[in-house]
Design a protein around this motif. Structure first.
Motif, PDB file in Angstrom:
ATOM      1  N   MET A   1      64.239 -31.942 -19.499  1.00 24.08           N
ATOM      2  CA  MET A   1      64.085 -30.770 -20.372  1.00 24.08           C
ATOM      3  C   MET A   1      62.647 -30.681 -20.871  1.00 24.08           C
ATOM      4  O   MET A   1      62.266 -31.372 -21.819  1.00 24.08           O
ATOM      5  CB  MET A   1      65.088 -30.907 -21.537  1.00 24.08           C
ATOM      6  CG  MET A   1      65.145 -29.726 -22.490  1.00 24.08           C
ATOM      7  SD  MET A   1      65.522 -28.164 -21.702  1.00 24.08           S
ATOM      8  CE  MET A   1      65.185 -27.044 -23.044  1.00 24.08           C
ATOM      9  N   ILE A   2      61.867 -29.821 -20.220  1.00 21.83           N
ATOM     10  CA  ILE A   2      60.429 -29.787 -20.479  1.00 21.83           C
ATOM     11  C   ILE A   2      60.083 -29.278 -21.881  1.00 21.83           C
ATOM     12  O   ILE A   2      59.163 -29.765 -22.525  1.00 21.83           O
ATOM     13  CB  ILE A   2      59.706 -28.966 -19.378  1.00 21.83           C
ATOM     14  CG1 ILE A   2      58.184 -29.051 -19.555  1.00 21.83           C
ATOM     15  CG2 ILE A   2      60.135 -27.511 -19.367  1.00 21.83           C
ATOM     16  CD1 ILE A   2      57.627 -30.418 -19.275  1.00 21.83           C
ATOM     17  N   TYR A   3      60.875 -28.309 -22.381  1.00 23.76           N
ATOM     18  CA  TYR A   3      60.572 -27.759 -23.715  1.00 23.76           C
ATOM     19  C   TYR A   3      60.709 -28.827 -24.795  1.00 23.76           C
ATOM     20  O   TYR A   3      59.883 -28.941 -25.685  1.00 23.76           O
ATOM     21  CB  TYR A   3      61.496 -26.581 -24.041  1.00 23.76           C
ATOM     22  CG  TYR A   3      61.282 -25.397 -23.139  1.00 23.76           C
ATOM     23  CD1 TYR A   3      60.005 -24.855 -22.987  1.00 23.76           C
ATOM     24  CD2 TYR A   3      62.337 -24.819 -22.452  1.00 23.76           C
ATOM     25  CE1 TYR A   3      59.793 -23.765 -22.143  1.00 23.76           C
ATOM     26  CE2 TYR A   3      62.131 -23.731 -21.612  1.00 23.76           C
ATOM     27  CZ  TYR A   3      60.857 -23.217 -21.463  1.00 23.76           C
ATOM     28  OH  TYR A   3      60.641 -22.161 -20.644  1.00 23.76           O
ATOM     29  N   LEU A   4      61.788 -29.619 -24.663  1.00 26.46           N
ATOM     30  CA  LEU A   4      62.019 -30.671 -25.646  1.00 26.46           C
ATOM     31  C   LEU A   4      60.900 -31.715 -25.583  1.00 26.46           C
ATOM     32  O   LEU A   4      60.393 -32.180 -26.617  1.00 26.46           O
ATOM     33  CB  LEU A   4      63.385 -31.322 -25.402  1.00 26.46           C
ATOM     34  CG  LEU A   4      63.841 -32.282 -26.504  1.00 26.46           C
ATOM     35  CD1 LEU A   4      64.085 -31.526 -27.792  1.00 26.46           C
ATOM     36  CD2 LEU A   4      65.096 -33.032 -26.085  1.00 26.46           C
ATOM     37  N   GLN A   5      60.489 -32.069 -24.353  1.00 25.32           N
ATOM     38  CA  GLN A   5      59.402 -33.043 -24.192  1.00 25.32           C
ATOM     39  C   GLN A   5      58.102 -32.551 -24.818  1.00 25.32           C
ATOM     40  O   GLN A   5      57.397 -33.293 -25.506  1.00 25.32           O
ATOM     41  CB  GLN A   5      59.172 -33.324 -22.710  1.00 25.32           C
ATOM     42  CG  GLN A   5      60.076 -34.406 -22.175  1.00 25.32           C
ATOM     43  CD  GLN A   5      59.764 -34.725 -20.724  1.00 25.32           C
ATOM     44  OE1 GLN A   5      59.007 -33.992 -20.066  1.00 25.32           O
ATOM     45  NE2 GLN A   5      60.351 -35.782 -20.216  1.00 25.32           N
ATOM     46  N   LEU A   6      57.780 -31.290 -24.546  1.00 23.08           N
ATOM     47  CA  LEU A   6      56.564 -30.695 -25.127  1.00 23.08           C
ATOM     48  C   LEU A   6      56.647 -30.731 -26.644  1.00 23.08           C
ATOM     49  O   LEU A   6      55.700 -31.121 -27.333  1.00 23.08           O
ATOM     50  CB  LEU A   6      56.421 -29.237 -24.676  1.00 23.08           C
ATOM     51  CG  LEU A   6      55.710 -28.964 -23.358  1.00 23.08           C
ATOM     52  CD1 LEU A   6      55.864 -27.496 -22.986  1.00 23.08           C
ATOM     53  CD2 LEU A   6      54.242 -29.323 -23.447  1.00 23.08           C
ATOM     54  N   PHE A   7      57.802 -30.316 -27.157  1.00 25.57           N
ATOM     55  CA  PHE A   7      57.991 -30.266 -28.600  1.00 25.57           C
ATOM     56  C   PHE A   7      57.805 -31.654 -29.215  1.00 25.57           C
ATOM     57  O   PHE A   7      57.051 -31.825 -30.171  1.00 25.57           O
ATOM     58  CB  PHE A   7      59.404 -29.720 -28.921  1.00 25.57           C
ATOM     59  CG  PHE A   7      59.718 -29.689 -30.378  1.00 25.57           C
ATOM     60  CD1 PHE A   7      59.193 -28.698 -31.198  1.00 25.57           C
ATOM     61  CD2 PHE A   7      60.541 -30.656 -30.950  1.00 25.57           C
ATOM     62  CE1 PHE A   7      59.475 -28.674 -32.546  1.00 25.57           C
ATOM     63  CE2 PHE A   7      60.817 -30.633 -32.304  1.00 25.57           C
ATOM     64  CZ  PHE A   7      60.289 -29.640 -33.111  1.00 25.57           C
ATOM     65  N   LEU A   8      58.445 -32.663 -28.635  1.00 25.90           N
ATOM     66  CA  LEU A   8      58.381 -34.014 -29.207  1.00 25.90           C
ATOM     67  C   LEU A   8      56.979 -34.609 -29.107  1.00 25.90           C
ATOM     68  O   LEU A   8      56.504 -35.265 -30.038  1.00 25.90           O
ATOM     69  CB  LEU A   8      59.396 -34.935 -28.515  1.00 25.90           C
ATOM     70  CG  LEU A   8      60.862 -34.621 -28.823  1.00 25.90           C
ATOM     71  CD1 LEU A   8      61.785 -35.527 -28.028  1.00 25.90           C
ATOM     72  CD2 LEU A   8      61.148 -34.748 -30.324  1.00 25.90           C
ATOM     73  N   SER A   9      56.292 -34.372 -28.001  1.00 23.65           N
ATOM     74  CA  SER A   9      54.924 -34.870 -27.841  1.00 23.65           C
ATOM     75  C   SER A   9      54.012 -34.312 -28.917  1.00 23.65           C
ATOM     76  O   SER A   9      53.257 -35.050 -29.556  1.00 23.65           O
ATOM     77  CB  SER A   9      54.358 -34.441 -26.490  1.00 23.65           C
ATOM     78  OG  SER A   9      54.527 -35.453 -25.572  1.00 23.65           O
ATOM     79  N   PHE A  10      54.067 -32.998 -29.100  1.00 24.30           N
ATOM     80  CA  PHE A  10      53.166 -32.382 -30.076  1.00 24.30           C
ATOM     81  C   PHE A  10      53.610 -32.634 -31.513  1.00 24.30           C
ATOM     82  O   PHE A  10      52.798 -32.609 -32.425  1.00 24.30           O
ATOM     83  CB  PHE A  10      52.965 -30.895 -29.760  1.00 24.30           C
ATOM     84  CG  PHE A  10      51.963 -30.701 -28.670  1.00 24.30           C
ATOM     85  CD1 PHE A  10      50.610 -30.722 -28.957  1.00 24.30           C
ATOM     86  CD2 PHE A  10      52.356 -30.594 -27.354  1.00 24.30           C
ATOM     87  CE1 PHE A  10      49.670 -30.602 -27.963  1.00 24.30           C
ATOM     88  CE2 PHE A  10      51.419 -30.478 -26.342  1.00 24.30           C
ATOM     89  CZ  PHE A  10      50.074 -30.480 -26.642  1.00 24.30           C
ATOM     90  N   LEU A  11      54.909 -32.925 -31.672  1.00 21.57           N
ATOM     91  CA  LEU A  11      55.376 -33.336 -32.992  1.00 21.57           C
ATOM     92  C   LEU A  11      54.678 -34.641 -33.394  1.00 21.57           C
ATOM     93  O   LEU A  11      54.218 -34.804 -34.527  1.00 21.57           O
ATOM     94  CB  LEU A  11      56.893 -33.540 -32.946  1.00 21.57           C
ATOM     95  CG  LEU A  11      57.611 -33.689 -34.285  1.00 21.57           C
ATOM     96  CD1 LEU A  11      57.657 -32.366 -35.017  1.00 21.57           C
ATOM     97  CD2 LEU A  11      59.035 -34.203 -34.068  1.00 21.57           C
ATOM     98  N   GLN A  12      54.574 -35.569 -32.442  1.00 20.51           N
ATOM     99  CA  GLN A  12      53.894 -36.835 -32.727  1.00 20.51           C
ATOM    100  C   GLN A  12      52.416 -36.620 -33.025  1.00 20.51           C
ATOM    101  O   GLN A  12      51.850 -37.239 -33.926  1.00 20.51           O
ATOM    102  CB  GLN A  12      54.012 -37.780 -31.536  1.00 20.51           C
ATOM    103  CG  GLN A  12      55.405 -38.327 -31.348  1.00 20.51           C
ATOM    104  CD  GLN A  12      55.484 -39.191 -30.106  1.00 20.51           C
ATOM    105  OE1 GLN A  12      54.673 -40.068 -29.898  1.00 20.51           O
ATOM    106  NE2 GLN A  12      56.452 -38.904 -29.262  1.00 20.51           N
ATOM    107  N   ILE A  13      51.781 -35.732 -32.245  1.00 16.45           N
ATOM    108  CA  ILE A  13      50.361 -35.448 -32.493  1.00 16.45           C
ATOM    109  C   ILE A  13      50.182 -34.887 -33.898  1.00 16.45           C
ATOM    110  O   ILE A  13      49.303 -35.294 -34.648  1.00 16.45           O
ATOM    111  CB  ILE A  13      49.816 -34.461 -31.423  1.00 16.45           C
ATOM    112  CG1 ILE A  13      49.802 -35.149 -30.060  1.00 16.45           C
ATOM    113  CG2 ILE A  13      48.431 -33.948 -31.802  1.00 16.45           C
ATOM    114  CD1 ILE A  13      49.543 -34.224 -28.892  1.00 16.45           C
TER     115      ILE A  13
END
Lengths: 192, 191
Positions: B1-13
């Motif tokens: 699920m690419i949207y979730l991955q993008l969301f979680l990555s940038f959440l950490q940033i």
């Protein structure tokens, strides 16, 4: 108390338009939007006092995330609560979101464009002047009041940050500690 | 699920980048280049260049740039949302605490010591921009021969109008940009 705005809906609209417009001009990092926010809400609209603005910037700075976004959030909350936060975040994020999604298609051409380069070169000198002007206004205060501790904190933070690249969060914590010690000291002096 | 991955990555940033733009860069690189291979190292350098040329924080720019490349406009939106969400929550909570406790003498004393520190930080950022403007970003060579004379003139004139005439800062910045474009375009015609 600064002259507080009229109707909430009008303040929200003003807040949205201001953050949108200021964010579109935030070249050169988060501190530019901080100086522009100060100019707009402290000097022009008189909705926030200067000292309070500096407190808000300190909070924006010591929190994680982009200073520009944090600054918009905290000004939004101060003026309109949670709705203010939502409105100012959208306003602050929209210009880079739109620009970057357009540019990411043909960015090679954009970066090498002579006119774009010249525009940015000129604006950088203007940005430097805007920040210098704000620093001159705000930095003069401790000198006028002969507040030597503040002058010392200002000089020390500048040297440590600029020449030794000490992280801003550490500097904020150190300055806070000095403030706590000074307050406790003064209270003890009163009691004795 | 690419949207979730993008969301979680940038959440950490968004949650772990303390201290503004340049501090966030290594964190962004780790997430989007090293961990997920969403963009190449060369593209990351391009991203940094674009960020310096456009308004907006580098983390938001990175979210849009990477999000658009990986998953189009919806990708850009979820990545940007992830990137600003931690700020929204944390800064709002701090703002509430400030509104409630700002009159306490201890907090007053603390904030009073913070104000000059904030001015110093703004001055430090301003000096970096000033030097980069006068010496073309080449921080090593501070000699009189590579001074950008036009930049110095724009700076001096702008400062005069800001301090003495209280001209709108955005107008000042825009006029500097437009003047430099005009000079650049007219120069070949005159020589």
């Amino acid at each position: 108390m600064p002259d507080m705005p009229q109707k909430k809906s009008r303040v929200l609209v003003k807040l949205f338009l201001s953050t949108l417009y200021l964010s579109a001009f935030t070249f050169g990092g988060g501190y530019v939007i901080v100086t522009l926010l100060k100019n707009k809400f402290v000097d022009q609209l008189h909705w926030i006092e200067e000292d309070e603005m500096l407190d808000l910037v300190a909070i924006a700075q010591s929190s994680p995330g982009a200073i520009a976004v944090n600054g918009a959030i905290i000004v939004g909350y101060k003026l309109c609560g949670i709705p203010g936060v939502l409105v100012s975040v959208v306003g602050a994020v929209l210009p880079p979101l739109i620009l970057l999604s357009l540019i990411s298609v043909g960015y090679q051409a954009f970066c090498e464009n002579v006119i774009v380069k010249a525009l940015l070169r000129g604006m950088q000198a203007g940005v430097a002047a805007v920040i210098t002007s704000v620093v001159m206004d705000m930095g003069a205060k401790p000198f006028n009041e002969r507040d030597f501790l503040s002058i010392f904190i200002m000089a020390a933070c500048f040297v440590l940050n600029y020449f030794f690249n000490v992280n801003v969060v550490l500097l904020i914590l150190a300055a806070a500690l000095i403030g706590i010690v000074r307050t406790k000291w003064a209270e003890r002096g009163k009691k004795a | 699920m690419i949207y979730l991955q993008l969301f979680l990555s940038f959440l950490q940033i968004g949650a772990f980048s303390f201290g503004g733009g340049y501090a966030a860069m290594p964190l962004i690189e780790e997430q989007v280049v090293t961990l997920h291979n969403w963009i190449s190292s060369a593209e990351f350098v391009d991203l940094v260049t674009i960020s310096q040329m456009t308004p907006g924080p580098i983390a938001v720019n990175a979210a849009t740039f990477v999000g658009t490349r990986i998953a189009g406009l919806p990708g850009a939106l979820v990545a940007t949302l992830g990137c600003v969400l931690p700020s929204c929550i944390l800064v709002t909570v701090l703002a509430m605490l400030y509104a409630r406790y700002r009159t306490l003498s201890l907090l007053q004393g603390t904030l009073q010591a913070l104000r000059p520190a904030v001015v110093a930080m703004i001055a430090s950022a301003g000096l970096s921009i000033l030097l980069s403007s006068f010496f073309g970003g080449d921080m090593v060579l501070f000699t009189m021969t590579n001074v950008d004379v036009r930049a110095v003139i724009y700076f001096a004139v702008s400062l005069y109008f800001l301090q003495r005439r209280h001209v709108n800062p955005i107008l000042v910045m825009s006029l500097c940009g437009v003047t430099e474009v005009a000079v650049t375009l007219l120069q070949p015609l005159l020589t």
